[in-house]
Scaffold this active site. Structure first.
Site, PDB file in Angstrom:
ATOM      1  N   HIS A  10       0.853  -1.207   0.000  1.00 42.70           N
ATOM      2  CA  HIS A  10       0.000   0.000   0.000  1.00 42.70           C
ATOM      3  C   HIS A  10       0.879   1.244   0.000  1.00 42.70           C
ATOM      4  CE1 HIS A  10      -3.987   1.885   1.364  1.00 42.70           C
ATOM      5  NE2 HIS A  10      -3.132   2.890   1.322  1.00 42.70           N
ATOM      6  N   HIS A  12       1.155   4.983  -2.304  1.00 37.32           N
ATOM      7  CA  HIS A  12       0.682   5.853  -3.386  1.00 37.32           C
ATOM      8  C   HIS A  12       1.910   6.436  -4.078  1.00 37.32           C
ATOM      9  CE1 HIS A  12      -3.526   5.855  -1.887  1.00 37.32           C
ATOM     10  NE2 HIS A  12      -2.922   5.577  -0.750  1.00 37.32           N
ATOM     11  N   GLU A 193     -10.609   3.586   7.319  1.00 40.60           N
ATOM     12  CA  GLU A 193      -9.535   4.481   7.778  1.00 40.60           C
ATOM     13  C   GLU A 193     -10.220   5.601   8.578  1.00 40.60           C
ATOM     14  OE1 GLU A 193      -7.674   6.757   4.645  1.00 40.60           O
ATOM     15  OE2 GLU A 193      -5.933   7.296   5.870  1.00 40.60           O
ATOM     16  N   ASP A 271       1.992   3.973   3.064  1.00 42.88           N
ATOM     17  CA  ASP A 271       0.961   4.853   2.481  1.00 42.88           C
ATOM     18  C   ASP A 271       1.593   5.988   1.654  1.00 42.88           C
ATOM     19  OD1 ASP A 271      -1.744   5.284   2.076  1.00 42.88           O
ATOM     20  OD2 ASP A 271      -2.123   6.214   4.010  1.00 42.88           O
ATOM     21  N   ASP A 272       2.069   7.011   2.330  1.00 50.10           N
ATOM     22  CA  ASP A 272       2.666   8.190   1.666  1.00 50.10           C
ATOM     23  C   ASP A 272       3.868   8.617   2.513  1.00 50.10           C
ATOM     24  OD1 ASP A 272       0.206   8.788  -0.204  1.00 50.10           O
ATOM     25  OD2 ASP A 272      -0.616   8.623   1.816  1.00 50.10           O
TER      26      ASP A 272
HETATM   27  N1  ADE Z   1      -4.477   8.964  -0.902  1.00 49.58           N
HETATM   28  C1  ADE Z   1      -3.229   9.017  -0.471  1.00 49.58           C
HETATM   29  N2  ADE Z   1      -3.163   8.671   0.830  1.00 49.58           N
HETATM   30  C2  ADE Z   1      -4.419   8.388   1.231  1.00 49.58           C
HETATM   31  C3  ADE Z   1      -5.003   7.974   2.441  1.00 49.58           C
HETATM   32  N3  ADE Z   1      -4.286   7.767   3.557  1.00 49.58           N
HETATM   33  N4  ADE Z   1      -6.326   7.803   2.478  1.00 49.58           N
HETATM   34  C4  ADE Z   1      -7.060   8.021   1.389  1.00 49.58           C
HETATM   35  N5  ADE Z   1      -6.556   8.410   0.218  1.00 49.58           N
HETATM   36  C5  ADE Z   1      -5.248   8.595   0.144  1.00 49.58           C
HETATM   37 ZN    ZN Z   2      -3.642   4.881   1.062  1.00 46.10          ZN
END
Ligand code: ADE
Ligand code: ZN
Length: 331
Positions: A10, A12, A193, A271-272
């Site tokens: 996961h 992005h 989430e 995630d990011d």
């Molecule tokens: N896009 C990038 N990170 C995200 C996240 N944590 N939740 C939803 N969309 C996202």
């Molecule tokens: Zn995400």
């Protein structure tokens, strides 16, 4: 921790952009990004909705396939340095030519070329999950799913749903997910989430996904946890993201260990990562520190991730050998 082989399901792609790469591109293209960085040069945002705004602002400098080549190389080099051997990245046709299929093929070719070069340089393997963005609405999601279906294959292996979970409902995206299923893509969706357990049920039931992005609020519903465990629905848990975005106040409040103990299949991702000041090794360090995770737990999440990975059997065999070389009898 950096030495341990890791699988990340996961991530992005744009959300993994090192701020320096975004600043370099902004300077080259004379784009003014004032306000999205703090005084240390990190991304600056106030809350989840503001995070999405800053994310989309950063994306405005990603204008050509070549920009995505640079981005992908930078992201994979950073991941490989953390011991990541396999990554699935969410790719967004929305930011790659505005969901135009012809343009998307060009962007995708550049991302794939970067993936091949990164694999040759660092051994890291990338697969792509084309991702609908929930707050852009169901009509755009259909176009995104068409891009996914038309490019499904060895590299594009899944369809996902990200974005603002407070907008719309999973069933609004059923058409897009049906199209992807017909193209034999694997399916995942962000849920639980921000939403409660029902949002996880809805994504699972209405979209037929085999994995849930985050899904952490399943912890509030023992019957749901039991059902997820029984069906083998895998949660792509991103603890550092949840803490940075204040889904949970502190690591000790995070439910990942309780989910695992309840038998729910969990994996760990970032995630990011630059947005959340994290890396895969940092996630592992925090899991070790706060929950006492050690080699058996890291072997177990790697096994779960390998089983749930959206890639072909041959790739899994290669990854299996790499895990075995480190974890041996534990996995
Ligand atoms: N896009 C990038 N990170 C995200 C996240 N944590 N939740 C939803 N969309 C996202
Ligand atoms: Zn995400």
């Amino acid at each position: 921790m950096k030495e341990l082989p890791k699988l990340e399901l996961h991530l992005h792609l744009e959300g993994a952009a090192p701020p320096e790469v975004i600043r370099e591109l902004a300077a080259e293209k004379h784009v003014n990004l004032t306000g999205i960085f703090d005084e240390t040069g990190a991304y600056r945002y106030k809350d989840f909705v503001d995070f999405l705004r800053v994310y989309e602002a950063a994306c405005t400098v990603l204008q050509t396939p070549q920009d995505f080549y640079r981005l992908t190389r930078a992201v994979l080099a950073a991941s490989a340095a953390e011991g990541v051997i396999y990554t699935e990245a969410f790719l967004s046709p929305d930011f790659c030519g505005g969901r135009d299929l012809v343009a998307w093929r060009d962007y995708l070719a550049a991302i794939e070329e970067a993936a091949r070069d990164a694999e040759a340089a660092d051994g890291i393997v990338l697969r792509g999950i084309v991702t609908c963005i929930r707050h852009f609405g169901p009509d755009k999601a259909k176009e995104t799913a068409l891009c996914a279906a038309e490019t499904a294959g060895n590299f594009i292996t899944g369809l996902g749903l990200a974005g603002d979970e407070n907008m719309g409902a999973p069933k609004d995206f059923a058409y897009a997910f049906d199209m992807a299923r017909e193209a034999e893509l694997a399916l995942t969706a962000h849920a639980g989430e921000w939403g409660g357990p029902q949002s996880v049920r809805d994504a699972w039931q209405d979209l037929g996904v085999s994995r849930i992005g985050h899904g952490v609020h399943a912890i509030q519903d023992p019957a749901l946890m039991e059902a997820l465990a029984k069906a083998g629905v895998v949660l792509e848990v991103c603890p550092g993201s949840n803490i940075a975005l204040k889904v949970y106040e502190a690591w000790r409040d995070h439910p990942i260990d309780r989910l695992r103990r309840a038998g729910v299949p969990v994996t760990v991702s970032t995630d990011d990562p630059p947005f959340f000041h994290t890396t895969m090794s940092r996630e592992y360090e925090n899991l070790a520190h706060h929950f006492g995770w050690d080699l058996p737990e890291f072997a177990a999440i790697s096994d779960t991730a390998l089983d749930a990975a959206f890639c072909d059997a041959k790739t899994k065999t290669t990854l299996r050998a790499k895990l075995d070389a480190t974890f041996g009898d534990l996995s």
